[in-house]
Design an enzyme around this catalytic site. Structure first.
Site, PDB file in Angstrom:
ATOM      1  N   ASP A  27       1.330  -1.168   0.110  1.00 21.70           N
ATOM      2  CA  ASP A  27       0.056   0.048  -0.462  1.00 21.70           C
ATOM      3  C   ASP A  27       0.501   1.386   0.202  1.00 21.70           C
ATOM      4  OD1 ASP A  27      -2.270   2.008   0.014  1.00 21.70           O
ATOM      5  OD2 ASP A  27      -2.820   0.608   2.308  1.00 21.70           O
ATOM      6  N   ASP A 117      -3.670   2.455  -5.692  1.00 19.97           N
ATOM      7  CA  ASP A 117      -1.688   2.440  -4.830  1.00 19.97           C
ATOM      8  C   ASP A 117      -1.743   0.957  -3.841  1.00 19.97           C
ATOM      9  OD1 ASP A 117      -4.011   3.112  -3.118  1.00 19.97           O
ATOM     10  OD2 ASP A 117      -3.989   5.161  -1.912  1.00 19.97           O
ATOM     11  N   GLU A 118      -2.679   0.228  -4.219  1.00 25.94           N
ATOM     12  CA  GLU A 118      -2.607  -1.425  -3.570  1.00 25.94           C
ATOM     13  C   GLU A 118      -3.125  -1.648  -3.896  1.00 25.94           C
ATOM     14  OE1 GLU A 118      -5.181  -1.539   0.334  1.00 25.94           O
ATOM     15  OE2 GLU A 118      -6.511   0.368  -1.066  1.00 25.94           O
TER      16      GLU A 118
END
EC number: 2.7.7.7
Length: 412
Positions: A27, A117-118
């Protein structure tokens, strides 16, 4: 694997957790703000807010002052007056995300993207060629820092749930391994809000009954929780509190819904202006539907009022579609229905979601049996925007206000 009860009768198969901690949850830390600090040295070490009317992202320096997302920008600046506000650069974030996911793909072929983003990564079969999961995670973090210039936190555990919790605990820019024999020691001291499915309402119910930690919830057991929260929530939360989560890391999973929203601030908005915003959201979502070769059956209108309460309205179409006119008609009907409550309570955010998605090629054809036309107005506008940018063609009603921000997304 089949699990039998004491009478010898078989129950449905259950997937058991793996024996070792080999699921990674990676993350990126304060993604938008980190990209801005990477690209602008003057912002490094400073409290940074990315956004306009609302905070889309805050650096950890700003978070330390109590700033959270999505917070009103005025409120954020009262908490952190020295914060530096920068406008979002969605294209830069999209490029950074692509670079990070390239590192993920180079690490393991089993990557499940959750957002830009993860992601979850399964590294269980890589010991002979890449080493132990912790070593793989350390290498991944170093590569993201070296190749993309961004900090990333990684959690490692036997299950997806625990890996995600571990990465959150490791933030910022850290790594946390949850060993199989220490799972409950790690999980039980944490607040109940760490459990997936515990939002504000459920948390309030649990707190009213003296349950603030995961361990307390586990001790009470499923029967007690059933009376408090209902059977489904009780079963789900008790399983998580005992670190049970059999889900695999899956690749190639398509979205169940798509959505877009627009923050409006705390200004009065007349019905015509709100209708124009809904039309703009419809155009944006219709374009995404057609690009993914999908159709939708249900349109959902999402509203946030001036007192920050929320409401939704939904309409299911007779036939699945990707046509802007049909989606727009349903969205306008929902907006008209919500008109009185909007006038009474004010509105600060409006959103649109499309659910019950299907592959366009798998839809039952109606008479006359003809393939979908590819020379429609929607298709022509899609091509213009693809070639010349999303702002090349816009509705006249949105000329002054624009179409709003389009958040970068993973490919469907």
């Amino acid at each position: 694997m089949f699990v039998s009860d004491s009478t010898g009768s078989s129950r449905r198969p259950r997937i058991c957790s793996r024996d070792d901690a080999s699921i990674l949850h990676a993350d990126l830390d304060s993604f938008y703000a980190s990209v801005e600090q990477r690209d602008h040295p003057r912002l490094r070490g400073q409290p940074v807010l990315v956004g306009g009317g609302v905070v889309l992202a805050a650096s950890y320096e700003a978070k330390a002052r109590g700033v959270r997302t999505p917070m009103n920008l005025g409120q954020a600046l009262r908490l952190c007056p020295e914060a530096i506000v920068v406008p979002p650069r969605m294209s830069a974030y999209a490029e950074a995300s692509k670079a990070v996911f390239a590192v993920f793909a180079d690490t393991t072929p089993i990557v499940e993207g959750i957002s830009i983003d993860e992601a979850f990564l399964d590294v269980g079969g890589l010991r002979r060629i890449r080493g132990e999961p912790r070593a793989i995670a350390e290498t991944l973090r170093a590569q993201v820092r070296a190749q993309v210039g961004l900090p990333i936190s990684v959690g490692i555990a036997r299950t997806k749930f625990l890996a995600k919790v571990a990465s959150a605990v490791a933030k910022p820019d850290g790594l946390r391994l949850v060993e199989p024999d220490r799972e409950l020691d790690f999980l039980h001291p944490l607040p109940v809000e760490r459990l997936w499915g515990v939002g504000k309402v459920t948390a309030a119910t649990l707190h009213e009954n003296g349950i603030t930690r995961v361990g307390q919830l586990a001790e009470l057991g499923e029967p007690y929780l059933r009376a408090l929260l209902g059977p489904a929530a009780a079963r789900h939360l008790f399983a998580l509190s005992m670190a049970r989560d059999p889900r695999r890391v899956e690749t190639g999973v398509r979205r169940r819904s798509i959505g877009a929203q627009r923050a409006l601030g705390r200004h009065h908005r007349d019905p015509a202006e709100l209708a124009a915003f809904v039309d703009g959201l419809t155009d944006r979502l219709g374009r995404r539907l057609r690009a993914a070769n999908r159709v939708c059956r249900t349109v959902i209108l999402r509203l946030r009022f001036d007192d920050f309460t929320r409401a939704t309205r939904s309409h299911t179409l007779i036939e699945a579609t990707d046509a802007n006119t049909e989606i727009r008609h349903a969205a306008r009907l929902l907006l008209d229905t919500a008109g009185p409550i909007i006038a009474e309570r004010g509105i600060t955010l409006i959103g649109l979601s499309l659910t019950n998605l299907e592959n366009a090629d798998a839809v039952q054809l109606t008479l006359p049996l003809e393939p979908r036309a590819d020379n429609t107005l929607d298709a022509t506008l899609d091509d213009l925007r693809r070639r010349f940018g999303s702002a090349a063609v816009t509705r006249a009603a949105l000329l002054k206000s624009g179409e709003g921000l389009s958040v970068p997304l993973l490919p469907d």
